[in-house]
Design a protein around this motif. Structure first.
Motif, short mmCIF file in Angstrom:
data_model
loop_
_atom_site.label_atom_id
_atom_site.label_comp_id
_atom_site.label_asym_id
_atom_site.label_seq_id
_atom_site.Cartn_x
_atom_site.Cartn_y
_atom_site.Cartn_z
N TRP A 162 -6.08 12.49 6.12
CA TRP A 162 -5.15 13.88 5.88
C TRP A 162 -3.44 14.00 6.18
O TRP A 162 -2.72 14.31 5.53
CB TRP A 162 -5.94 14.94 6.95
CG TRP A 162 -5.02 16.41 7.05
CD1 TRP A 162 -4.43 16.88 8.06
CD2 TRP A 162 -5.02 17.11 5.95
NE1 TRP A 162 -3.89 18.00 7.82
CE2 TRP A 162 -4.27 18.31 6.56
CE3 TRP A 162 -5.07 17.18 4.67
CZ2 TRP A 162 -3.85 19.19 5.73
CZ3 TRP A 162 -4.95 18.23 3.90
CH2 TRP A 162 -4.03 19.38 4.34
N GLN A 163 -3.26 13.02 7.27
CA GLN A 163 -1.82 12.63 7.45
C GLN A 163 -1.12 12.12 6.45
O GLN A 163 -0.02 12.24 6.11
CB GLN A 163 -1.67 12.10 9.01
CG GLN A 163 -2.02 13.07 10.10
CD GLN A 163 -0.92 13.90 10.15
OE1 GLN A 163 0.37 13.80 9.60
NE2 GLN A 163 -1.29 15.23 10.49
N TRP A 164 -1.78 11.06 5.84
CA TRP A 164 -1.54 10.44 4.74
C TRP A 164 -1.03 11.26 3.59
O TRP A 164 0.11 11.20 2.92
CB TRP A 164 -2.54 9.66 4.03
CG TRP A 164 -2.40 8.73 2.90
CD1 TRP A 164 -1.82 7.53 2.76
CD2 TRP A 164 -2.76 9.22 1.55
NE1 TRP A 164 -1.55 6.95 1.22
CE2 TRP A 164 -2.44 8.22 0.65
CE3 TRP A 164 -3.65 10.23 1.14
CZ2 TRP A 164 -2.72 8.13 -0.70
CZ3 TRP A 164 -3.84 10.07 -0.07
CH2 TRP A 164 -3.56 9.16 -1.06
N PHE A 165 -1.95 12.27 3.40
CA PHE A 165 -2.00 13.23 2.35
C PHE A 165 -0.61 13.91 2.58
O PHE A 165 0.39 14.30 1.83
CB PHE A 165 -2.88 13.87 2.04
CG PHE A 165 -2.72 15.32 1.06
CD1 PHE A 165 -2.75 14.89 -0.43
CD2 PHE A 165 -2.30 16.64 1.46
CE1 PHE A 165 -2.68 16.15 -1.13
CE2 PHE A 165 -2.31 17.47 0.54
CZ PHE A 165 -2.52 17.30 -0.69
N VAL A 178 2.24 7.28 6.89
CA VAL A 178 0.79 6.91 7.43
C VAL A 178 -0.13 6.49 6.58
O VAL A 178 -0.40 6.98 5.39
CB VAL A 178 0.27 8.18 8.39
CG1 VAL A 178 -1.02 8.14 8.78
CG2 VAL A 178 1.17 8.88 9.21
N GLY A 179 -0.71 5.33 6.93
CA GLY A 179 -1.84 4.71 6.20
C GLY A 179 -3.01 5.57 5.81
O GLY A 179 -3.25 6.28 6.61
N LEU A 180 -3.47 5.37 4.56
CA LEU A 180 -4.67 6.05 3.94
C LEU A 180 -5.78 5.81 4.95
O LEU A 180 -6.66 6.64 5.32
CB LEU A 180 -5.09 5.85 2.60
CG LEU A 180 -6.24 6.55 2.15
CD1 LEU A 180 -6.24 7.87 2.16
CD2 LEU A 180 -6.55 5.87 0.57
N PRO A 204 1.06 -1.38 0.00
CA PRO A 204 -0.03 0.01 0.22
C PRO A 204 0.88 1.27 -0.19
O PRO A 204 0.45 2.25 -0.68
CB PRO A 204 -0.78 -0.15 1.28
CG PRO A 204 -0.73 -1.54 1.59
CD PRO A 204 0.48 -2.05 1.06
N ALA A 205 2.04 1.29 0.65
CA ALA A 205 2.73 2.53 0.86
C ALA A 205 3.10 3.12 -0.71
O ALA A 205 3.15 3.93 -0.92
CB ALA A 205 3.98 2.39 1.83
N THR A 206 3.62 1.80 -1.30
CA THR A 206 4.38 1.99 -2.64
C THR A 206 3.42 2.41 -3.61
O THR A 206 3.57 3.51 -4.07
CB THR A 206 5.07 0.72 -3.16
OG1 THR A 206 6.00 0.30 -2.28
CG2 THR A 206 5.67 0.79 -4.46
N ILE A 228 9.74 5.86 3.62
CA ILE A 228 8.67 5.14 3.41
C ILE A 228 8.80 3.64 3.43
O ILE A 228 9.73 3.42 2.59
CB ILE A 228 7.86 5.63 2.38
CG1 ILE A 228 7.85 7.07 2.22
CG2 ILE A 228 6.89 4.72 1.82
CD1 ILE A 228 7.30 7.78 1.03
N GLN A 229 8.21 2.62 4.11
CA GLN A 229 8.45 1.42 4.33
C GLN A 229 7.69 0.77 3.13
O GLN A 229 6.78 0.08 3.28
CB GLN A 229 7.88 0.92 5.36
CG GLN A 229 9.18 0.96 6.42
CD GLN A 229 10.59 0.55 6.57
OE1 GLN A 229 10.42 -0.67 5.73
NE2 GLN A 229 11.45 0.93 7.22
#
Lengths: 322, 338
Positions: A182-185, A175-177, A98-100, A271-272
């Motif tokens: 908002w933090q993800w963004f 931070v996961g969606l 998901p991060a990628t 980013i992991q």
């Protein structure tokens, strides 16, 4: 058409199998490399080496080990890490995906937007200074090492101006969606922009030269002779025609990035993702994880390649016979 | 030679000459070649700078070195003033060319001297990798396109495999395996610190990018009338390849050279940044950026300076590539000057 798709996808399977064998051979059959010594560490004694050989089945013949690894990866899906005994590989990989994807999709939106707008502008603008300026920016874009750009961005946003204009920038990481959109963004905004610079540069350059080439084709002359407006020629014919190239290029780049090409951006911004996972496991010589990530990565590259080829064949019947 | 030249002058100018003249007049080629020339020159002068100007050994760590700032002798590695005051912070840029112009790195080495030495390695590896890549790609592309049949099938599948193997992952896998133990094939043994390894790895990785378009071009050239005519009069394969096919693909190969060298250079610095390219104590621009990572917030110049040089070099190469392309293929020139 169906036979074309069939041929294309059997070639895809062939490439994937070859890559898995290649990875396996790179790690286990490179002349002068002793995998047991790598796994055991730099200063391991003979006894430890023997233990490592036995417990990692390094004493069995290569084809047996290869097949066993493939069976654990794809059939039983219980391949375990060499370094972290007991840790399963597939959950590790699916956690990183998901991060990628977040990183690559966001960057793709940005680079497509700027790449297409500036590419068309550079090829068509009447203002004389615009084309050289955009072309120059494109060259700078493709010449920036992404890891260095990331470092410079970090320097300004995390340190130099962190107390003033960049106080909104969160610390490095992901931070996961689903955790906090908002933090993800916020966490991904700067990595997106950094990654997008290179590709925006490539797309501007490709689109510009494609449009210029199409503009010199005979059918454009026919359009002009028919009295079509320059605007209509540019958007309806030249840009549309050139976008086919962009779409296929996008397929390949997206596949490569999702498959781990975003490694440097992931490393610099902490980013992991898949690239970071692969890199970490490469440093530990953790072959099962590497095998899984490389298979996953090349699957995306090969799959997007095949999709692009099939799309081409749909659009252009001449390709089907080739 | 003189007969050939004069006969050309009578009939017409060869396309190659026209392209060369266009290129010489192109502002972009003048600017980019001057920048490249400057960067190459200062990199070649690295040993002279280190020996006669900075009086330092850029490869040995010198934790107790000192330098003069405003007449006062100060240690290069200064006790940390932040945090617990346990670590040391290397000295920042003195902007004085004779001593620590850009400051010191974590081991007290002169960053400026390392930067120049690093430039030699980055340029050398990038150029050699680029040349290896282009030569092998030319060979594979021409053989596959000319021979067709099963030779083409095998070579094309090989290219497919390298192409689908994510570039960095392939380069990184090879580097990680080879850099610790070196490569032994028969009598050849490349030590772990040898530059031959990164050069070969980077060169191989980009072969498909060049070989695929060349193969496609050769395939289509084969069907052209002049090649068929040569086949018809019974010309040997080698004659057809060298006299008919190669001259027609040389322009596209020329366009590839600066672009591929830039790409190889960027890849070298990326691998070295990930500490799997050039090995310490040797330096390249990538390893210096990596050294600068730990000092990023205190001594940013260590990491910034090599990056600026990479951008400048890569941008010049790409700019020159654009100029070469426009000189050889007028179609892509912008409408303004077409």
């Amino acid at each position: 058409m169906i036979s074309f798709i069939g041929r294309r996808f059997s070639a895809m399977v062939f490439v994937l199998v070859s890559i898995s064998i290649l990875v396996f051979l790179i790690f286990f059959a490179t002349p002068g490399v002793d995998p047991a010594a790598r796994i055991a560490g730099r200063n391991a004694d003979q006894q430890t080496l023997m233990q490592v050989r036995a417990s990692f089945e390094l004493d069995k013949p290569l084809p047996v080990r290869y097949l066993s690894m493939m069976r654990h990866l794809f059939v039983a899906r219980d391949l375990t890490s060499y370094v972290n005994r007991g840790a399963k590989v597939i959950p590790q990989l699916s956690q990183a995906i998901p991060a990628t994807f977040s990183l690559v999709i966001g960057a793709a939106v940005i680079w497509l937007f700027f790449g297409v707008i500036f590419g068309v502008l550079a090829a068509s603008s009447k203002r004389k200074w615009l084309d050289p300026t955009i072309s120059f920016l494109g060259i700078v874009g493709i010449s920036l090492p992404v890891f260095w750009l990331g470092e410079v961005v970090n320097l300004f946003t995390q340190s130099k101006f962190h107390s003033s204009i960049f106080s909104w920038v969160p610390p490095l990481g992901y931070v996961g969606l689903s955790v906090d959109p908002w933090q993800w963004f916020l966490h991904l905004l700067l990595p997106w922009l950094t990654l997008a610079v290179l590709y925006a540069g490539i797309y501007v350059r490709v689109l510009r030269s494609e449009i210029l080439v199409v503009m010199s084709e005979d059918y454009i002359k026919t359009e002009r002779a028919k009295g079509a407006s320059e605007k209509r020629i540019l958007y309806k014919h030249a840009t549309r025609m050139s976008l086919i190239t962009i779409v296929s290029l996008f397929g390949l780049d997206f596949g490569a990035l999702v498959g781990g090409y975003a490694l440097l951006t992931e490393v610099v911004f902490g980013i992991q993702g898949v690239g970071k996972l692969t890199f970490d496991s490469l440093q530990n010589f953790d072959l099962p994880v590497i095998m899984a990530t490389v298979m996953y990565s090349s699957f995306f590259v090969v799959f997007m390649n095949a999709v692009v080829d099939v799309l081409y064949a749909v659009l252009d019947p001449r390709v089907r016979r080739a | 030679m003189s007969i050939k030249e004069s006969s050309e002058a009578i009939f017409s100018e060869s396309p190659g000459k026209i392209a060369l003249r266009t290129l010489r007049r192109d502002k972009r080629s003048i600017i980019s070649l001057s920048i490249l020339g400057f960067i190459i020159a200062i990199s070649l002068l690295a040993p002279l700078y280190a020996h006669f100007v900075a009086h330092t050994d850029p490869f040995a760590s010198s934790l107790d070195a000192t330098t003069k700032i405003g007449g006062k002798v100060v240690p290069v590695l200064q006790p940390s003033t932040t945090g617990l005051g346990l670590g040391v912070t290397p000295i920042g840029p003195t902007w004085n060319p004779s001593s620590y112009f850009l400051g010191a790195d974590g081991q007290g080495r002169d960053v400026m001297a390392r930067l120049l030495f690093g430039g030699r390695n980055t340029l050398l590896i990038g150029t050699l990798a680029g040349i290896i890549c282009i030569v092998l790609a030319l060979l594979i592309g021409v053989v596959a396109g000319y021979r067709k049949g099963w030779v083409d099938a095998i070579l094309s599948r090989l290219l497919d495999v390298i192409w689908a193997f994510p570039v960095y992952l392939l380069a990184i896998s090879l580097s990680v395996v080879l850099l610790t133990s070196g490569l032994k094939v028969g009598f050849v043994h490349l030590g772990p610190g040898s530059f031959a390894l990164p050069i070969l790895i980077i060169g191989v990785v980009y072969i498909p990018y060049v070989a695929r378009p060349i193969r496609a071009q050769v395939l289509s050239l084969r069907e052209r009338e002049f090649v068929r005519a040569a086949v018809g009069i019974g010309a040997k394969d080698s004659t057809i390849i060298f006299k008919e096919i190669l001259p027609n693909i040389i322009p596209s190969v020329l366009v590839f050279i600066p672009i591929i060298v830039a790409l190889c250079m960027l890849t070298e610095s990326a691998l070295s940044f990930l500490s799997i390219g050039v090995q310490p104590p040797q330096a390249s621009w990538g390893t210096i950026i990596n050294d600068g990572l730990a000092l990023l917030y205190t001594r940013p110049w260590v990491g910034i300076a090599p990056g600026l040089l990479i951008v400048l070099t890569a941008a010049s190469l790409n700019l020159y590539g654009d100029a070469v392309r426009d000189a050889l293929d007028p179609k892509t020139r912008s409408r303004g000057d077409a």
